[in-house]
Every structure is written in structure tokens, then in C-alpha cells.
Design a protein around this motif. Structure first.
Motif, PDB file in Angstrom:
ATOM      1  N   ILE A   1       0.590  -1.502   0.050  1.00 18.91           N
ATOM      2  CA  ILE A   1      -0.344  -0.079   0.093  1.00 18.91           C
ATOM      3  C   ILE A   1       0.913   1.131  -0.164  1.00 18.91           C
ATOM      4  N   CYS A   2       1.780   1.183   1.193  1.00 17.59           N
ATOM      5  CA  CYS A   2       3.229   2.510   0.795  1.00 17.59           C
ATOM      6  C   CYS A   2       3.628   2.592  -0.456  1.00 17.59           C
ATOM      7  N   ASP A   3       3.509   1.701  -1.446  1.00 17.01           N
ATOM      8  CA  ASP A   3       4.859   1.753  -2.777  1.00 17.01           C
ATOM      9  C   ASP A   3       3.232   2.391  -3.771  1.00 17.01           C
ATOM     10  N   ASN A   4       2.566   1.779  -3.744  1.00 14.24           N
ATOM     11  CA  ASN A   4       1.644   1.965  -4.968  1.00 14.24           C
ATOM     12  C   ASN A   4       0.286   3.310  -4.156  1.00 14.24           C
ATOM     13  N   VAL A   5      -0.130   3.880  -3.307  1.00 13.44           N
ATOM     14  CA  VAL A   5      -1.370   4.236  -3.271  1.00 13.44           C
ATOM     15  C   VAL A   5      -1.088   5.820  -3.290  1.00 13.44           C
ATOM     16  N   GLY A   6      -0.575   6.390  -2.781  1.00 14.40           N
ATOM     17  CA  GLY A   6       0.278   7.525  -3.023  1.00 14.40           C
ATOM     18  C   GLY A   6      -0.679   8.715  -2.613  1.00 14.40           C
ATOM     19  N   LYS A   7      -1.253   9.945  -2.928  1.00 17.99           N
ATOM     20  CA  LYS A   7      -1.842  10.629  -2.938  1.00 17.99           C
ATOM     21  C   LYS A   7      -3.473  10.909  -2.554  1.00 17.99           C
ATOM     22  N   ASP A   8      -3.521   8.870  -2.710  1.00 20.94           N
ATOM     23  CA  ASP A   8      -5.116   8.606  -2.303  1.00 20.94           C
ATOM     24  C   ASP A   8      -5.343   8.085  -1.320  1.00 20.94           C
ATOM     25  N   TRP A   9      -4.045   8.317   0.004  1.00 23.54           N
ATOM     26  CA  TRP A   9      -4.114   7.558   1.080  1.00 23.54           C
ATOM     27  C   TRP A   9      -5.560   8.500   2.230  1.00 23.54           C
ATOM     28  N   ARG A  10      -5.383   9.561   1.999  1.00 28.81           N
ATOM     29  CA  ARG A  10      -6.149  10.436   2.570  1.00 28.81           C
ATOM     30  C   ARG A  10      -8.055   9.524   2.467  1.00 28.81           C
ATOM     31  N   ARG A  11      -7.979   9.139   1.077  1.00 30.82           N
ATOM     32  CA  ARG A  11      -9.684   8.105   0.444  1.00 30.82           C
ATOM     33  C   ARG A  11      -9.653   7.276   1.265  1.00 30.82           C
ATOM     34  N   LEU A  12      -8.341   6.115   1.616  1.00 29.32           N
ATOM     35  CA  LEU A  12      -8.511   5.582   2.205  1.00 29.32           C
ATOM     36  C   LEU A  12      -7.932   5.055   3.589  1.00 29.32           C
TER      37      LEU A  12
ATOM     38  N   LEU B   1      -8.578  -4.824   4.286  1.00 23.10           N
ATOM     39  CA  LEU B   1      -8.142  -4.058   3.400  1.00 23.10           C
ATOM     40  C   LEU B   1      -8.250  -4.054   1.911  1.00 23.10           C
ATOM     41  N   VAL B   2      -8.551  -5.284   1.348  1.00 20.45           N
ATOM     42  CA  VAL B   2      -8.712  -5.388   0.400  1.00 20.45           C
ATOM     43  C   VAL B   2     -10.270  -5.048  -0.012  1.00 20.45           C
ATOM     44  N   VAL B   3     -10.683  -4.536   0.471  1.00 22.37           N
ATOM     45  CA  VAL B   3     -12.326  -4.401   0.812  1.00 22.37           C
ATOM     46  C   VAL B   3     -12.304  -2.681   0.562  1.00 22.37           C
ATOM     47  N   ALA B   4     -11.358  -2.734   1.336  1.00 23.30           N
ATOM     48  CA  ALA B   4     -11.040  -0.867   2.058  1.00 23.30           C
ATOM     49  C   ALA B   4     -11.032  -0.714   0.065  1.00 23.30           C
ATOM     50  N   LEU B   5     -10.332  -1.081  -0.348  1.00 24.45           N
ATOM     51  CA  LEU B   5      -9.105  -0.740  -1.556  1.00 24.45           C
ATOM     52  C   LEU B   5     -10.356  -0.313  -2.593  1.00 24.45           C
ATOM     53  N   ARG B   6     -10.914  -1.120  -2.960  1.00 27.48           N
ATOM     54  CA  ARG B   6     -12.013  -1.688  -3.628  1.00 27.48           C
ATOM     55  C   ARG B   6     -13.065  -0.445  -3.776  1.00 27.48           C
ATOM     56  N   ALA B   7     -13.554   0.048  -2.545  1.00 25.73           N
ATOM     57  CA  ALA B   7     -14.366   1.126  -1.853  1.00 25.73           C
ATOM     58  C   ALA B   7     -13.975   2.512  -2.551  1.00 25.73           C
TER      59      ALA B   7
ATOM     60  N   ASN C   1       6.684  14.091   4.165  1.00 24.64           N
ATOM     61  CA  ASN C   1       7.055  12.512   3.691  1.00 24.64           C
ATOM     62  C   ASN C   1       5.351  11.833   3.569  1.00 24.64           C
ATOM     63  N   LEU C   2       5.454  11.006   2.133  1.00 23.19           N
ATOM     64  CA  LEU C   2       4.023  10.615   1.502  1.00 23.19           C
ATOM     65  C   LEU C   2       4.127   9.219   2.775  1.00 23.19           C
ATOM     66  N   THR C   3       5.004   7.858   2.186  1.00 24.27           N
ATOM     67  CA  THR C   3       5.284   7.373   2.299  1.00 24.27           C
ATOM     68  C   THR C   3       4.879   6.415   4.110  1.00 24.27           C
ATOM     69  N   GLU C   4       5.092   7.591   4.889  1.00 25.80           N
ATOM     70  CA  GLU C   4       5.445   7.729   5.955  1.00 25.80           C
ATOM     71  C   GLU C   4       3.874   8.595   6.672  1.00 25.80           C
ATOM     72  N   GLN C   5       3.281   9.528   5.869  1.00 28.42           N
ATOM     73  CA  GLN C   5       1.645   9.345   6.159  1.00 28.42           C
ATOM     74  C   GLN C   5       0.879   8.480   5.617  1.00 28.42           C
ATOM     75  N   VAL C   6       1.245   7.521   4.365  1.00 28.99           N
ATOM     76  CA  VAL C   6       0.599   6.259   4.260  1.00 28.99           C
ATOM     77  C   VAL C   6       0.910   5.060   5.310  1.00 28.99           C
ATOM     78  N   ARG C   7       1.867   5.088   5.753  1.00 25.95           N
ATOM     79  CA  ARG C   7       2.330   3.862   7.017  1.00 25.95           C
ATOM     80  C   ARG C   7       1.509   4.114   7.751  1.00 25.95           C
ATOM     81  N   GLU C   8       1.525   5.529   8.522  1.00 23.77           N
ATOM     82  CA  GLU C   8       1.020   6.194   9.818  1.00 23.77           C
ATOM     83  C   GLU C   8      -0.458   6.109   9.641  1.00 23.77           C
ATOM     84  N   SER C   9      -0.735   6.017   9.194  1.00 21.50           N
ATOM     85  CA  SER C   9      -2.596   6.079   8.633  1.00 21.50           C
ATOM     86  C   SER C   9      -2.964   3.903   8.382  1.00 21.50           C
ATOM     87  N   LEU C  10      -1.877   3.903   8.443  1.00 22.93           N
ATOM     88  CA  LEU C  10      -2.263   2.070   8.451  1.00 22.93           C
ATOM     89  C   LEU C  10      -2.156   1.415  10.003  1.00 22.93           C
ATOM     90  N   ARG C  11      -1.373   2.267  10.316  1.00 21.96           N
ATOM     91  CA  ARG C  11      -0.431   1.791  12.074  1.00 21.96           C
ATOM     92  C   ARG C  11      -1.800   1.784  12.769  1.00 21.96           C
TER      93      ARG C  11
END
Length: 200
Positions: free
Chosen positions: A106-117, A163-169, A138-148
Motif C-alpha cells: 500500500i505504501c508503495d502504490n497508494v500515493g496521494k489517495d491515502w486520505r481517501r483510504l 484492507l482489500v475491501v477498503a481499497l476496492r471501495a 513524507n508521503l510514504t510515512e503518512q500512508v504507513r502511519e495511517s495504516l498503523r
């Protein structure tokens, strides 16, 4: 620093110590079709029998089914409970490993869409803002911290399928596909090898 003892070997040791000589005789009989006759004749303890089964690939931490069958045949429910405890712990460790791998994808691929996720994962806007302030460039750390944050809130309910369900949503289907591929690879790696034919 000394290496930690393999938990599965610890389990086999505790099972071996708990078996009587007559139960060992029963185990050897039950393994007749798997272990060659001469090898079985040389086996003098449960430790030795389990060593042979480990060497042949009939038994392992990821495929303890044979141990369960043998203990069930002996009606040793006390030892079966130890196996249950081991599998529960191994399952938790595997789930943790899967989540770590999922976070990397997710950190490698979501990018700026992390807020939506993050919102789809029920993370509040105030927490999202706090994450952005903590890692402003630090976009990667933003994504990772949101997942944590999500994992800490959901505890044992935090799973890769969620996580898969949320990504598809969020219409992030490519990332969801990558996640499912990663989990399939992980499951395949954890499957034990097929048992070889017993030789003498």
C-alpha cells in the motif's frame, strides 16, 4: 547473541517428553507406511521418530497435521491442546507478517489517495490532519502511519481482506489486486512440501 529455539521444535520436545514407551510403540506402528522398516527399528524415542519425520518432510511447523492425527489416535487430548496453542500463536504471527507485507504494498502504490483510504478505514479527519502535520513532506510515512493507526484501533480485527475491501471501495482496484497477489504468494510459501515416498 544466541539464536532463539524454534517454537515447533520446543513443541515436539514437550510432546516427546509426555509420551510413554507404549505410546511410542503405537506411534511407530502408525508410521509404518511413512517410515522405512529399518529406520523404524532404529527409533528408540519419540524425539528420534519426530526427527525422521522432519527429515522426510512429513512434519513441519507449517504442516503439523500428521502430529495432530498421531496424537488424536493416542487420545492424548492434553498434548493436542499444546498443538492448538502452538497453531494459535503461529496463526497470529503469520497474520502479523501478512499485514506488514500489505502495508509495504500500500505504501508503495497508494500515493496521494491515502486520505481517501484512511477515511474508508474509519480514521477521523483530526487524526488524518495530525498525521499530515507529523510527516509534512513524507508521503510514504503518512500512508504507513495511517495504516498503523487503523491497526491499533482494530487490533485483532485488522486483516488483509479488510484492507482489500477498503481499497476496492476507494476504486483502488490495482492496489487491491497487488495485495491479493502478495497474500496468495505468502500462503503458497507457507504451505509445506509434498511428502516424499517413504524409503528404507
Amino acid at each position: 547473541m544466541a539464536a532463539a529455539v524454534d517454537p515447533f521444535l520446543e513443541l515436539l520436545h514437550s510432546v516427546s517428553v509426555g509420551l510413554t514407551s507404549s505410546e511410542l510403540t503405537e506411534l511407530k506402528f502408525l508410521c509404518t507406511g511413512r517410515v522405512g522398516k529399518r529406520k523404524l527399528e532404529r527409533v528408540q524415542s519419540a524425539h528420534e521418530l519426530f526427527s525422521v519425520l522432519l527429515e522426510q518432510g512429513d512434519l513441519g511447523a507449517d504442516y503439523p497435521e500428521l502430529l495432530r492425527e498421531l496424537l488424536a489416535s493416542l487420545r492424548r487430548h492434553d498434548l493436542l491442546r499444546r498443538l492448538d496453542d502452538f497453531e494459535a500463536g503461529a496463526g497470529a504471527a503469520a497474520a502479523e507478517e501478512d499485514l506488514r507485507a500489505a502495508f509495504d504494498v500500500i505504501c508503495d502504490n497508494v500515493g496521494k489517495d491515502w486520505r481517501r483510504l484512511a477515511r474508508q478505514l474509519k480514521i477521523s479527519d483530526s487524526k488524518i490532519d495530525a498525521i499530515e502535520e507529523r510527516y509534512p513532506r513524507n508521503l510514504t510515512e503518512q500512508v504507513r502511519e495511517s495504516l498503523r493507526t487503523w491497526k491499533a484501533a482494530r487490533r485483532e480485527d485488522a486483516t488483509v481482506p479488510q484492507l482489500v475491501v477498503a481499497l476496492r471501495a476507494c476504486k483502488l482496484n490495482l492496489v487491491a489486486d497487488l495485495l491479493e497477489e502478495e497474500q496468495a504468494r505468502s500462503l503458497q510459501n507457507r504451505n509445506g512440501p509434498t511428502s516424499p515416498m517413504a524409503g528404507d
